[in-house]
Design a protein around this motif. Sequence first.
Motif, PDB file in Angstrom:
ATOM      1  N   LEU A 164       7.846   7.872   0.652  1.00  0.00           N
ATOM      2  CA  LEU A 164       9.452   8.383   0.471  1.00  0.00           C
ATOM      3  C   LEU A 164       9.027   9.617   0.254  1.00  0.00           C
ATOM      4  CD1 LEU A 164       8.890   5.374  -1.862  1.00  0.00           C
ATOM      5  CD2 LEU A 164      11.064   6.723  -2.655  1.00  0.00           C
ATOM      6  N   SER A 165       7.229   9.706   0.904  1.00  0.00           N
ATOM      7  CA  SER A 165       7.189  11.373   0.991  1.00  0.00           C
ATOM      8  C   SER A 165       7.832  12.125   1.689  1.00  0.00           C
ATOM      9  CB  SER A 165       5.666  12.458   0.845  1.00  0.00           C
ATOM     10  OG  SER A 165       5.094  11.332   2.117  1.00  0.00           O
ATOM     11  N   GLY A 166       8.532  11.403   2.998  1.00  0.00           N
ATOM     12  CA  GLY A 166       8.466  11.686   4.819  1.00  0.00           C
ATOM     13  C   GLY A 166       7.563  12.065   5.778  1.00  0.00           C
ATOM     14  N   ALA A 167       6.606  11.577   5.123  1.00  0.00           N
ATOM     15  CA  ALA A 167       5.409  11.316   6.444  1.00  0.00           C
ATOM     16  C   ALA A 167       5.022  10.437   7.057  1.00  0.00           C
ATOM     17  CB  ALA A 167       4.010  11.913   5.185  1.00  0.00           C
ATOM     18  N   HIS A 168       5.971   9.581   6.992  1.00  0.00           N
ATOM     19  CA  HIS A 168       6.466   7.746   7.741  1.00  0.00           C
ATOM     20  C   HIS A 168       5.723   7.791   8.818  1.00  0.00           C
ATOM     21  CE1 HIS A 168       9.922   9.019   7.088  1.00  0.00           C
ATOM     22  NE2 HIS A 168      10.552   8.535   8.390  1.00  0.00           N
ATOM     23  N   MET A 169       6.215   8.775  10.054  1.00  0.00           N
ATOM     24  CA  MET A 169       5.920   9.531  10.978  1.00  0.00           C
ATOM     25  C   MET A 169       4.651   8.687  11.613  1.00  0.00           C
ATOM     26  SD  MET A 169       8.523   7.964  12.295  1.00  0.00           S
ATOM     27  CE  MET A 169       8.680   8.278  14.088  1.00  0.00           C
ATOM     28  N   THR A 170       3.554   9.486  10.558  1.00  0.00           N
ATOM     29  CA  THR A 170       2.305  10.495  10.542  1.00  0.00           C
ATOM     30  C   THR A 170       1.780   8.873  10.543  1.00  0.00           C
ATOM     31  OG1 THR A 170       2.756  12.874  10.652  1.00  0.00           O
ATOM     32  CG2 THR A 170       0.092  11.179  10.459  1.00  0.00           C
TER      33      THR A 170
ATOM     34  N   ALA B 260       0.750  -1.140   0.250  1.00  0.00           N
ATOM     35  CA  ALA B 260      -0.190   0.455  -0.232  1.00  0.00           C
ATOM     36  C   ALA B 260       1.022   1.227   0.127  1.00  0.00           C
ATOM     37  CB  ALA B 260      -0.418  -0.006   0.964  1.00  0.00           C
ATOM     38  N   LYS B 261       0.961   2.537  -0.743  1.00  0.00           N
ATOM     39  CA  LYS B 261       1.013   3.762  -0.607  1.00  0.00           C
ATOM     40  C   LYS B 261      -0.044   4.411   0.247  1.00  0.00           C
ATOM     41  CE  LYS B 261       4.166   4.788  -3.016  1.00  0.00           C
ATOM     42  NZ  LYS B 261       5.286   5.347  -2.426  1.00  0.00           N
ATOM     43  N   PRO B 262       0.687   5.105   0.710  1.00  0.00           N
ATOM     44  CA  PRO B 262      -0.311   5.944   2.189  1.00  0.00           C
ATOM     45  C   PRO B 262      -0.248   7.172   1.626  1.00  0.00           C
ATOM     46  CG  PRO B 262       1.429   4.978   3.300  1.00  0.00           C
ATOM     47  CD  PRO B 262       1.417   4.558   2.344  1.00  0.00           C
ATOM     48  N   GLY B 263      -0.479   8.311   1.561  1.00  0.00           N
ATOM     49  CA  GLY B 263      -0.306   9.330   1.476  1.00  0.00           C
ATOM     50  C   GLY B 263      -0.078   9.914   0.288  1.00  0.00           C
ATOM     51  N   LEU B 264       0.534  10.853   0.093  1.00  0.00           N
ATOM     52  CA  LEU B 264       0.706  12.285  -0.621  1.00  0.00           C
ATOM     53  C   LEU B 264       2.359  11.684  -1.437  1.00  0.00           C
ATOM     54  CD1 LEU B 264      -1.204  15.236  -0.486  1.00  0.00           C
ATOM     55  CD2 LEU B 264      -2.415  13.596  -1.619  1.00  0.00           C
ATOM     56  N   ASP B 265       1.519  10.516  -2.645  1.00  0.00           N
ATOM     57  CA  ASP B 265       3.516  10.287  -2.348  1.00  0.00           C
ATOM     58  C   ASP B 265       3.195   9.549  -3.955  1.00  0.00           C
ATOM     59  OD1 ASP B 265       6.028   9.723  -3.047  1.00  0.00           O
ATOM     60  OD2 ASP B 265       5.434   7.720  -1.314  1.00  0.00           O
ATOM     61  N   GLY B 266       3.889   9.935  -4.997  1.00  0.00           N
ATOM     62  CA  GLY B 266       3.369   9.354  -6.501  1.00  0.00           C
ATOM     63  C   GLY B 266       4.003   8.524  -7.051  1.00  0.00           C
ATOM     64  N   HIS B 267       5.061   8.464  -6.309  1.00  0.00           N
ATOM     65  CA  HIS B 267       6.679   7.411  -6.605  1.00  0.00           C
ATOM     66  C   HIS B 267       6.699   5.741  -5.826  1.00  0.00           C
ATOM     67  CE1 HIS B 267       8.921  10.371  -7.094  1.00  0.00           C
ATOM     68  NE2 HIS B 267       8.528  11.304  -5.570  1.00  0.00           N
TER      69      HIS B 267
ATOM     70  N   GLY C  86       8.849   0.245   4.187  1.00  0.00           N
ATOM     71  CA  GLY C  86       9.146   0.604   3.408  1.00  0.00           C
ATOM     72  C   GLY C  86       9.978   2.137   2.453  1.00  0.00           C
ATOM     73  N   GLY C  87      11.127   2.757   2.591  1.00  0.00           N
ATOM     74  CA  GLY C  87      11.488   3.842   1.571  1.00  0.00           C
ATOM     75  C   GLY C  87      12.915   4.563   2.200  1.00  0.00           C
ATOM     76  N   ILE C  88      12.221   5.779   2.114  1.00  0.00           N
ATOM     77  CA  ILE C  88      13.501   6.494   2.788  1.00  0.00           C
ATOM     78  C   ILE C  88      12.991   7.364   4.432  1.00  0.00           C
ATOM     79  CG2 ILE C  88      14.832   8.924   1.807  1.00  0.00           C
ATOM     80  CD1 ILE C  88      14.806   6.661  -1.029  1.00  0.00           C
ATOM     81  N   ILE C  89      14.027   5.806   5.128  1.00  0.00           N
ATOM     82  CA  ILE C  89      13.409   6.154   6.879  1.00  0.00           C
ATOM     83  C   ILE C  89      14.593   6.304   6.874  1.00  0.00           C
ATOM     84  CG2 ILE C  89      12.057   5.530   8.425  1.00  0.00           C
ATOM     85  CD1 ILE C  89      10.488   4.314   6.323  1.00  0.00           C
ATOM     86  N   PRO C  90      15.034   7.242   7.708  1.00  0.00           N
ATOM     87  CA  PRO C  90      16.272   7.756   8.846  1.00  0.00           C
ATOM     88  C   PRO C  90      16.353   6.512   9.804  1.00  0.00           C
ATOM     89  CG  PRO C  90      15.287   9.549   8.700  1.00  0.00           C
ATOM     90  CD  PRO C  90      13.863   8.864   8.008  1.00  0.00           C
ATOM     91  N   ASP C  91      16.992   5.548  10.470  1.00  0.00           N
ATOM     92  CA  ASP C  91      17.923   5.203  11.283  1.00  0.00           C
ATOM     93  C   ASP C  91      16.640   4.767  13.014  1.00  0.00           C
ATOM     94  OD1 ASP C  91      18.728   3.839   9.898  1.00  0.00           O
ATOM     95  OD2 ASP C  91      21.313   3.653  10.279  1.00  0.00           O
TER      96      ASP C  91
END
Lengths: 297, 135
Positions: free
Chosen positions: B68-74, B14-21, B96-101
């Motif tokens: 990949l939008s940066g909104a993963h924490m929400t 699933a792709k949550p949020g505003l992210d087209g990648h 999954g995505g660009i998620i800092p450690d």
Amino acid sequence: MDSREELIERFLEGDIRALSRLISIVEDGDDAPLHEISERVKEKDERAKCLTVGITGSTGSGKSTLIGQLIERSAGRVGVIAIDPSSPSSGGALLGDRIRMGPSRAYIRSVSSRGGGSISKRTYEIARLLELFGMDLILIETVGAGQGEVAIAELVDLVLLVLTPESGDEIQYLKSGIMELADGIALNKCDLDGWEKTYIYLRNWYPDLKIVKTKALEGEEMDELLRSLQELADELKKKGELQKRREKRVKKWIEERMKGELIARLLDERKDEIEELAEKVARGDLSSKKAIQMVRI
Amino acid sequence: MSSDGGAKIRVLIAKPGLDGHDRGAKVLARALRDAGMEVIYSGLKRTPEEIADMAIQEDVDVVGLSCLSGAHMTLFPRVVELLREKGAPDITVLGGGIIPDDDAQKLREKGITAVFGPGSLTSSIIELIKEKVNG
């Protein structure tokens, strides 16, 4: 995980998770919960109100988009069975139909054909569960189908065929198969060049068939399509045809069931005999002709 | 019990949020398919509510969230929360995505079973899913 009895209780109370779990159980080959439920639901009421429509057509003709539009416009509770093909090598599947159906209030279940061709072997049982759950409309989307994909017609009240412009010359529409079994046609993507020609072919050769020119993506003529399906269902009901189709469906299911049981019982009863014969034929002590004579029932 | 090959592992990507990648999501979906799983893809821009409902309707064993939008924490913890609220706490949620450690650590504390960043092998994701589902 919850016990069968708990799941059945929750199903009867209208719990979606229980419905989903039971569909998985039935899909994996154990249909006992379905029959348990059918004993307990006032089935006659549920069946009388539920209409089951099979939606078939080639890959990319717009079946899923069209279903999304129909869901939005239907008044009652809608259940969708969206079938996509399984891999012949890994057995896995990528089920992508619901993407195009959009966020919706319907219950949508993606189903792998699991080697069953254009439908899955358990489609009948899954549809029955949805019916018993209290759906008013069940839409079954087949795998993107070709001319020979007629199995869906044996499972539903109505078959809607989705065609697109330029999907062949006149002769294609005269061939046997799905064209003969369709109750209605949605000529979708009717903004593409050449739609007039296709429409005229269809009109000429199938003057009695309901043909609706649709643009599912834009939502055009979708009210008309839904109305046509309802009218078709009413007509069939009046003629007693709906009842006939349902009888045929149940008969087929009982026959399949009996075949399965009969074969399993026979093979089990004569297991030793079969093994002995196989051994002799494989060794060359017995001809296959004699072996066949000996296994006659 | 069955002649149908028995239960299959079912996964919702699933792709949550505003992210087209969604290249990564699609590559993973195909890899899981090739590993014999039944994979449902949600399509883009889904809300956590829609994703939780899909997971329940589809009776999946695992939800793989890609962001990949940066909104993963929400978005990620919200899906876990909703699955619990809707009576499906047993569904495994992966991210999954660009998620800092640092974020990955916090996400694990909030019920995301594992987090996969760039360079993750599909084989290790498959292994983890099989281990989670089959025990």
